[in-house]
Design an enzyme around this catalytic site. Structure first.
Site, PDB file in Angstrom:
ATOM      1  N   ASP A  37       0.822  -1.197   0.000  1.00 30.89           N
ATOM      2  CA  ASP A  37       0.000   0.000   0.000  1.00 30.89           C
ATOM      3  C   ASP A  37       0.865   1.261   0.000  1.00 30.89           C
ATOM      4  OD1 ASP A  37      -2.322   1.466   0.053  1.00 30.89           O
ATOM      5  OD2 ASP A  37      -2.638   1.259   2.212  1.00 30.89           O
ATOM      6  N   ASN A  85     -10.363  -2.058  -6.674  1.00 34.90           N
ATOM      7  CA  ASN A  85      -9.604  -1.124  -7.503  1.00 34.90           C
ATOM      8  C   ASN A  85     -10.209  -0.913  -8.885  1.00 34.90           C
ATOM      9  OD1 ASN A  85      -6.445  -2.345  -6.183  1.00 34.90           O
ATOM     10  ND2 ASN A  85      -7.745  -0.692  -5.448  1.00 34.90           N
TER      11      ASN A  85
END
Length: 257
Positions: A37, A85
């Site tokens: 991340d 996503n």
């Protein structure tokens, strides 16, 4: 680069060697899951584009796998792209898909890793599906770290796919719903997950300072240890990795409540 930066880098290297020297390889996790991340936030802080952030994150992967190889890790699961996503704008997704395809090709070409895709393959663009299949086929006989590339992956999606797979399997075998209901157990569900026949993650590392799983390997991480690191993924260093291993080795794992 000024004298202060050079001195800081030298001290970090010295500290990393010290931590590595005290690392007990018998206490190293055999399966590490990584929530990579912070690519976009790293790019913003560096004054770079989002695509450059994703590229920098991709470039970190083989370096990370090299550290894993040095410390006897056997399985690594890299979360590259979540089912969530897909909601990102197309101007970000198009270059990101290209970067992910490059990662799969690079890992396959390296010759040290056995690549395995985990995720909903049918949700991905046809070109990426082909690249992932070719990477798996090309590395099927490689005797190295098993690298799960989690692309189009979501923990809830995986469990739903496992249930769907069980139902299809029962239908093909002529098993009734009543018989299936009686036979379902934890092991059966495990056999239908994307990571069937693999050990569950011992350690999950998440970079960027966020302290949540976000749906990563919901079933497999029931007994995993977690390590949350404030560093954005492109800036993740070997010393950060070694700290995670040291922290893991220092814990007394107790299963249950």
């Amino acid at each position: 680069m000024n004298l202060r930066d050079n001195l800081r880098r030298l001290l970090v290297r010295v500290y990393a060697r010290r931590v590595e020297g005290h690392l007990d390889h018998d206490q190293v996790p055999k399966h590490i899951g990584v929530i990579m991340d912070g690519n976009r936030r790293w790019a913003k802080a560096a004054g770079s584009t989002t695509a450059q952030g994703h590229r920098a994150g991709a470039d970190k992967i083989e370096e990370f796998l090299g550290w894993c190889s040095e410390t006897d890790v056997e399985v690594v699961t890299l979360w590259l792209f979540s089912t969530d996503n897909f909601d990102r704008p197309q101007e970000e997704l198009v270059p990101l898909f290209g970067i992910i395809e490059d990662v799969a090709r690079s890992l396959a070409a390296d010759g040290r890793w056995r690549v395995h895709h985990v995720g909903a393959l049918d949700l991905l663009p046809p070109g990426m599906q082909t690249v992932l299949k070719e990477a798996e086929e090309a590395t099927a006989d490689v005797d190295g770290i098993l690298v799960n590339v989690a692309i189009g992956y979501g923990g809830r999606q995986e469990i739903a796919d496992a249930v769907r797979s069980m139902l299809h399997d029962a239908r093909q075998k002529g098993t009734t719903m009543e018989q299936l209901a009686e036979s379902v157990d934890i092991d059966m569900i495990g056999r239908h997950l994307y990571t069937s026949d693999q050990p569950d993650p011992d350690l999950v590392i998440r970079t960027s300072g966020e302290q949540r799983l976000s749906g990563f390997m919901l079933w497999q991480t029931a007994h995993s240890e977690y390590y949350f690191c404030d560093v954005f993924w492109p800036a993740f260093r070997k010393v950060d990795f070694l700290r995670a291993l040291r922290d893991y080795a220092a814990r007394h794992r107790r299963f249950g409540g």
